[in-house]
Design a protein around this motif. Sequence first.
Motif, mmCIF file in Angstrom:
data_model
loop_
_atom_site.group_PDB
_atom_site.id
_atom_site.type_symbol
_atom_site.label_atom_id
_atom_site.label_comp_id
_atom_site.label_asym_id
_atom_site.label_seq_id
_atom_site.Cartn_x
_atom_site.Cartn_y
_atom_site.Cartn_z
ATOM 1 N N GLY A 268 39.774 39.180 37.283
ATOM 2 C CA GLY A 268 38.736 39.364 35.868
ATOM 3 C C GLY A 268 39.297 38.994 34.762
ATOM 4 N N GLY A 269 40.371 38.757 34.998
ATOM 5 C CA GLY A 269 41.325 38.232 33.583
ATOM 6 C C GLY A 269 42.319 39.392 33.224
ATOM 7 N N ASN B 291 42.545 41.405 29.975
ATOM 8 C CA ASN B 291 40.765 41.549 29.720
ATOM 9 C C ASN B 291 39.826 43.245 29.620
ATOM 10 N N THR C 140 36.589 43.675 30.627
ATOM 11 C CA THR C 140 35.425 43.694 31.097
ATOM 12 C C THR C 140 36.175 42.693 32.269
ATOM 13 N N GLY C 141 36.836 42.430 32.046
ATOM 14 C CA GLY C 141 37.205 41.095 33.000
ATOM 15 C C GLY C 141 37.685 42.316 34.055
ATOM 16 N N LEU D 263 34.739 44.475 35.853
ATOM 17 C CA LEU D 263 34.406 43.754 36.829
ATOM 18 C C LEU D 263 34.787 43.167 38.264
ATOM 19 N N ARG E 111 39.592 29.106 38.454
ATOM 20 C CA ARG E 111 40.112 29.545 36.983
ATOM 21 C C ARG E 111 41.598 30.483 36.915
ATOM 22 N N LEU F 154 38.577 34.970 35.472
ATOM 23 C CA LEU F 154 36.977 35.263 35.293
ATOM 24 C C LEU F 154 36.647 35.227 34.038
ATOM 25 N N LEU F 155 36.456 36.300 33.440
ATOM 26 C CA LEU F 155 36.946 36.469 31.721
ATOM 27 C C LEU F 155 38.054 35.970 31.212
ATOM 28 N N GLN G 231 40.861 33.966 29.009
ATOM 29 C CA GLN G 231 41.453 33.042 28.162
ATOM 30 C C GLN G 231 42.336 32.887 28.033
#
Lengths: 389, 431
Positions: A330-331, A334, A336-337, A340, A376, A380-381, A383
Amino acid sequence: MQDSALNAPSKPPSTATKLESRRKMGRALLVVCIAYLALLIGQPAGLDVPRIATDIANNPSAIPQQLVTGIANGAIIAIIALGYTLVYGIIELVNFAHSSVFMLGSFTSLLALSFFINKSSNGAISAPFWAALVCFIPAMIVCALLNAGIEKVAYRRLRDAPKLIVLISAIGMDFILQNVGLQLGALGKLPQVSPIFNQLSVMGSNNASPKSFPQIFSNNNLLDAIYPNFPVRVTVADVMVVTVAIVLMVALRWFVQNTRAGKAMRATAQNRNAAMIMGINIDSIITLTFLIGGALAGAAGMMFGLYNGTAVFTMGFTAGLRAFTAAVLGGIGNITGAALGGIIIGIVAAFSDQYLSVRWTNAWVFLILVLVMVFRPTGLLGQEGGEKA
Amino acid sequence: MKSPFKYVLLSATVAALLSACATAPAAAPAAPAATAAGAAAATEVPAAAPAAGGEVIRFYSSLPLTGSSAAQSITLVNAIKMAIEQQTDAGKVCEGKFTIDYQSLDDATASAGQWDASQEQANANKAVADPDAMVYIGTFNSGAAKVSIPILNQATPPLVMISPANTNVGLTKPFDAGEPEKYYPSGKRNYVRVVTADDVQGSIAAKWAQSLGIKKIYILDDTQVYGKGLADVFEKTAKEIGLEVAGRDGIDGKASDYKALATKIKGTGPDAIYFGGITQANAGQLLKDIRAAGITGKFIGADGILDKAFIEAAGSDVAEGVIATLGGTPKGDLPEKGKKFYTDYAAKFGGEPEAYAIYGYESASVAIKAVSTVCKKDRQAILDAVFATKDFEGVLGTWSFDERGDTSLSGMVGNEVKGGAWTETGALTFK
């Protein structure tokens, strides 16, 4: 003088877009190649499309059922992943000891529940519903303090050391806690010494063997209310796990976004030195992060024990591996990542068990991770630079 | 000023480590996590101290003494000690010429929770390197035997291995490709076992299932040597006798739950589930999840789940009604010696021994008889004497080893979990 930097010569627009579209085409071609290879050689690993199609046609209720299982398991993984991601965001350390804190949380909640256990005639152990809610508190508190203690003992001195050194310290801490869990299992031998320890018999007769949790949630299918023998099973346990996970995630997000301490945490994660200059006490913020991470691990440990009915000193390994994968997927860093990622892993594992092959489920789960990392790298989330929630 | 607390902690840690090193015997832990458990479990227990004037003959046993198999292994170790005590004059054999010394080694590690290949290898190497070692009683798990048989086989002279519990077919008979030759690189056999192999166990189980009215069965295994081999035999027999196989899967022993698998099994609608595997491969959790998904069919297993640890892991209410096969004779049909074993064990150690204890006793008895017949400290001679065991009147009955090292006994007993404990349901005799 200042403008020259702004008016740096750039490529003519047509070349830039041509490069961009070529890159996109290359990526698409790569995806097609990988999909083709997967279908070609995936057959021994369970990817047999005609068989899967007939399975789905014969047994359509398996899909919603596996979704339920996947989301419930994924919720537990997500909560553990939150602990990993919080710590990484603050001090850029993968806290390998987190999975053992989770395991000790499970043991603590079992010991707390032992005060409320009723044994029935056929050997079934159960406990009242409110006992479950009450026992979350000691599990979360103990794990929070344990996690903060670990930070003070094993990580604080190494804060400015190379990252690898802290990682090794974390791995060492993981082994120590695993063995603590193993010896905690020996508490089950104390009832033989004296009857005052009788409730410790819940820990079983052997250090290393799995300990059973009392049955708190009934195993009845809630959806039977729609019509009897509804093909999809949703039990109170499933609902409880998802509800508790959502409550914890929402509470964490509120805390991080809307409170001063949360803002301080975000600031420390962004730039530790600048936060220090702004007057934030870095040590207490980091301790706070570990406290929250530990509390989440304790809650996850209790949820896991209630949902799967078992606690064993090696449970941290598998759960921690999946949770760490979820956090990275999810990153990492992060919030929320992490949530997820947990849900995705839970669902992929459930569907792989059903339609691909149980023996290959681990391979498929990590293959998904590898593919996401290839295309990625920040998750996913995630940055560049790692912004938190 | 530096904190004195730091120095106190440091010296306390060093002192603890030094004391652990002093008491920990030469068990080689595979992972640092195993050291704590390794120190406690790798016991070196001489049954009789070597007396002055007698040469020492050493028996080694390699059993999983860490993890939940410990409970069963401890009863095996006790049975071996009892055999040596009852059949020798305080350890002396051959009119005092030799003294039998017994050492029990642990082939399990805490982190694995069950037998570990590198630990077993270390045990086998230790036995081979010891010039007094004449007999190796082990292993419990078939996978561990695959590691140590070649090591003992290639030693000069080879060390005889007597297994009380290995049931995988390929250890003595052709099964998978290259078996059994690949375990005997020197070309000569050095391995015997006192228990019936899985080619009998798996096929009897299939016939038993059919006799209970089961028409459709789902087969699971724990992906280990023993479990997968057994499930393969079961599947082959099931197809031969017309029992429908609803599906076949291997479980991950380290997984946290099997809910998704249980849903998959439920979708195929089987009457029963057969599990080839050991308790330590998370069999208890598997059963819990199967029952939680609403699958009510019989759960059939084999000797791998025939221990108290399985009932504890699954919970005695969930484990109720589980049935399993075991090689041997029902307790009521045992010869006098066999019944006496159980009363002697209860008198000496208190409580019932677990299923395989009597095989441990028999293995030790075979070894003692071989040593007493040969009366030489010669590994090859003892090995030949063990293989020459014919019409041995032991606690299991009267039996012989064949040239492959298998026992002539082929009886199977059915067992069921009743009231939270394993009880025998009777001999299984199917054509």
